[in-house]
Design a protein around this motif. Sequence first.
Motif, short mmCIF file in Angstrom:
data_model
loop_
_atom_site.label_atom_id
_atom_site.label_comp_id
_atom_site.label_asym_id
_atom_site.label_seq_id
_atom_site.Cartn_x
_atom_site.Cartn_y
_atom_site.Cartn_z
N TRP A 200 -88.78 -3.68 17.60
CA TRP A 200 -89.38 -4.11 16.34
C TRP A 200 -88.32 -4.65 15.39
O TRP A 200 -88.56 -5.58 14.62
N GLU A 201 -87.14 -4.06 15.45
CA GLU A 201 -86.07 -4.52 14.58
C GLU A 201 -85.67 -5.96 14.93
O GLU A 201 -85.44 -6.79 14.04
N GLU A 202 -85.59 -6.27 16.22
CA GLU A 202 -85.29 -7.64 16.65
C GLU A 202 -86.38 -8.61 16.19
O GLU A 202 -86.09 -9.73 15.74
N LEU A 203 -87.61 -8.20 16.33
CA LEU A 203 -88.72 -9.05 15.92
C LEU A 203 -88.62 -9.37 14.42
O LEU A 203 -88.82 -10.51 14.00
N MET A 204 -88.29 -8.36 13.63
CA MET A 204 -88.15 -8.56 12.19
C MET A 204 -87.01 -9.53 11.88
O MET A 204 -87.17 -10.49 11.10
N THR A 205 -85.86 -9.31 12.51
CA THR A 205 -84.69 -10.17 12.25
C THR A 205 -84.93 -11.60 12.70
O THR A 205 -84.63 -12.57 11.98
N ASP A 206 -85.49 -11.76 13.90
CA ASP A 206 -85.75 -13.10 14.42
C ASP A 206 -86.78 -13.84 13.56
O ASP A 206 -86.65 -15.05 13.32
N SER A 207 -87.78 -13.11 13.12
CA SER A 207 -88.80 -13.72 12.27
C SER A 207 -88.19 -14.27 10.99
O SER A 207 -88.45 -15.42 10.60
N ARG A 208 -87.37 -13.47 10.34
CA ARG A 208 -86.75 -13.90 9.09
C ARG A 208 -85.87 -15.13 9.29
O ARG A 208 -85.85 -16.03 8.46
N THR A 209 -85.14 -15.15 10.40
CA THR A 209 -84.26 -16.29 10.67
C THR A 209 -85.06 -17.57 10.82
O THR A 209 -84.74 -18.61 10.22
N ILE A 210 -86.13 -17.50 11.62
CA ILE A 210 -86.95 -18.69 11.86
C ILE A 210 -87.70 -19.10 10.59
O ILE A 210 -87.81 -20.30 10.27
N GLN A 211 -88.18 -18.11 9.84
CA GLN A 211 -88.87 -18.42 8.58
C GLN A 211 -87.91 -19.07 7.58
O GLN A 211 -88.29 -19.99 6.85
N SER A 212 -86.68 -18.59 7.54
CA SER A 212 -85.71 -19.12 6.57
C SER A 212 -85.39 -20.58 6.81
O SER A 212 -84.98 -21.31 5.91
N LYS A 213 -85.60 -21.03 8.04
CA LYS A 213 -85.36 -22.44 8.39
C LYS A 213 -86.60 -23.30 8.18
O LYS A 213 -86.58 -24.51 8.46
N GLY A 214 -87.68 -22.67 7.74
CA GLY A 214 -88.90 -23.42 7.49
C GLY A 214 -89.65 -23.81 8.75
O GLY A 214 -90.50 -24.71 8.72
N GLU A 215 -89.35 -23.15 9.86
CA GLU A 215 -89.98 -23.51 11.15
C GLU A 215 -91.31 -22.79 11.38
O GLU A 215 -92.05 -23.16 12.29
N ALA A 216 -91.59 -21.78 10.60
CA ALA A 216 -92.87 -21.06 10.67
C ALA A 216 -93.11 -20.38 9.33
O ALA A 216 -92.16 -19.91 8.68
N GLN A 217 -94.36 -20.32 8.92
CA GLN A 217 -94.69 -19.67 7.65
C GLN A 217 -94.57 -18.16 7.75
O GLN A 217 -94.10 -17.49 6.83
N TYR A 218 -95.03 -17.63 8.90
CA TYR A 218 -95.00 -16.18 9.11
C TYR A 218 -94.20 -15.84 10.35
O TYR A 218 -94.05 -16.65 11.26
N GLY A 219 -93.73 -14.60 10.38
CA GLY A 219 -93.03 -14.13 11.57
C GLY A 219 -93.98 -13.43 12.53
O GLY A 219 -93.92 -13.63 13.74
N TYR A 220 -94.88 -12.59 11.99
CA TYR A 220 -95.73 -11.74 12.84
C TYR A 220 -97.08 -11.56 12.20
O TYR A 220 -97.18 -11.17 11.03
N VAL A 221 -98.14 -11.86 12.93
CA VAL A 221 -99.49 -11.60 12.45
C VAL A 221 -100.16 -10.59 13.36
O VAL A 221 -100.01 -10.62 14.58
N PHE A 222 -100.91 -9.68 12.75
CA PHE A 222 -101.57 -8.60 13.50
C PHE A 222 -102.87 -8.25 12.82
O PHE A 222 -103.36 -9.01 11.97
N GLN A 223 -103.48 -7.12 13.15
CA GLN A 223 -104.78 -6.75 12.61
C GLN A 223 -104.62 -5.56 11.64
O GLN A 223 -104.33 -4.45 12.09
N GLY A 224 -104.80 -5.82 10.36
CA GLY A 224 -104.59 -4.79 9.35
C GLY A 224 -105.75 -4.57 8.42
O GLY A 224 -105.64 -3.81 7.45
N ALA A 225 -106.88 -5.21 8.68
CA ALA A 225 -108.06 -5.03 7.83
C ALA A 225 -108.63 -3.62 8.00
O ALA A 225 -108.29 -2.90 8.94
#
Length: 458
Positions: A200-225
């Motif tokens: 999970w830590e890698e997923l968080m770090t990788d998401s932030r890196t890709i988001q910071s470059k403007g390549e994706a709006q979100y890093g991770y989407v799931f079901q939280g309703a």
Amino acid sequence: MRNVHVHRHPGRSLRPASLRAAALAAVAMTAVVLGGCSSSPGSSNATSSSAATVAAPGTANSGNITWWASPITSSGADPRTVLVTAFEKAYPDIKVKLISAPTDTDTNRATLTTQISGGAGPDVYMGDVIWPAQFAAHQLADPLSKYLPASYFGTFAPGLVAGATYKGQVYGAPFFEDQGFLYYRKDLLAKNNMKVPTTWEELMTDSRTIQSKGEAQYGYVFQGASYEGATCNFMEFLTDAGGAVLNKDSTSSAVNSAAALKALKFEQELVTSGVSPKAESTYQELQSMNEFSAGKSVFLRNWDYGYSTSQAAGSAVVGKVGVAPMPTFGGESTPGYSNIGGWNLYVNPHSQNVAADLTFIKWMTGNDAQKILATQFSEIPTNQAVRTSADVIKSNAVLAVVPQTKLVPRPAQTPFYPQVSTAIYTNVSAVLAGSKTPATALKDADSAINSALSGGGL
């Protein structure tokens, strides 16, 4: 491309309604049954039932069976009739009458409850994986482990039998299953020289890196309703953190723990960090799937249909999606947990030919039927030998990942599971919405669960 499934994913197949206070005897069977998707992590299929079995009434190789089953796909050949035809070829003296059950799980449950309570109903029925305790407690299902040896239950993938067990007896034979998977953007990871995250830590770090470059709006989407899907997602985080919702005998809550706090704080951080959408507390399967298919997110948690949906016409990520086991908090040597959805086969206590029913169930969960389900209809087989076979693994991208995953059932080993789940998902969603702290949410969930288990309701 797999067929579109019509009835089995929380939030799609199930339509949660408000749970109302009811008489103790009626609570579990009149309140909405949520499902398609544990107690503590089930790494073993062992049950605490006696090793001794009794002879099933009836004749094992002849007679008539009525099988109540919902449609499994919405297009193409009907898996139910394909399986029945193959079974009758193997057992020509047993005739099976297929009764098509409602596609809505709540209607299905209510109809079965009325029929069986009245002394009627089908001989064998296909039912949700979270029904065992509720049906067993109201004498709506016969314990299969009364007749079948432990060796039979050992043929299933670890975790599945634990979810079908109530008070030491197994009531459901796992027929086909569903589970959580991590879907990821192959192109974005390759562009950034990243491997598929296993923690999970890698997923968080990788998401932030890709988001910071403007390549994706979100890093991770799931079901939280605030619905059943949030319970399924939380079970994956919770189990991986080493926690459980209920104590060992399912008589009291164990959810207010350090492990649960770690899991819920991480879910909260996904949202507060911006890795997940601010509106994550409103996301069900459809919303998270749409964001991913639109190319807005690097990672997605969803059920087995997620891959084919992401590759359908109109998707912005066709040819760019990979499938992996869920990440873990525990390091790279082991995957995280996938929550279990899917369907079991149950026997009506009023059936006059249980021996033939068991012949049917053993065949349906055996190699031939399970291979048909996997290779012809892309269903995830429950039989461990089949799900790890080369023919099945090469069938599609999702089935190739299945043998690498670890399964955990929901805390459905109590007739009060609907209330237990409601206590979980309302509080988890409140944390994601920012209206509760993780500590307060777990205290509130703990209190509500204990109240439900004592018969006090919510």
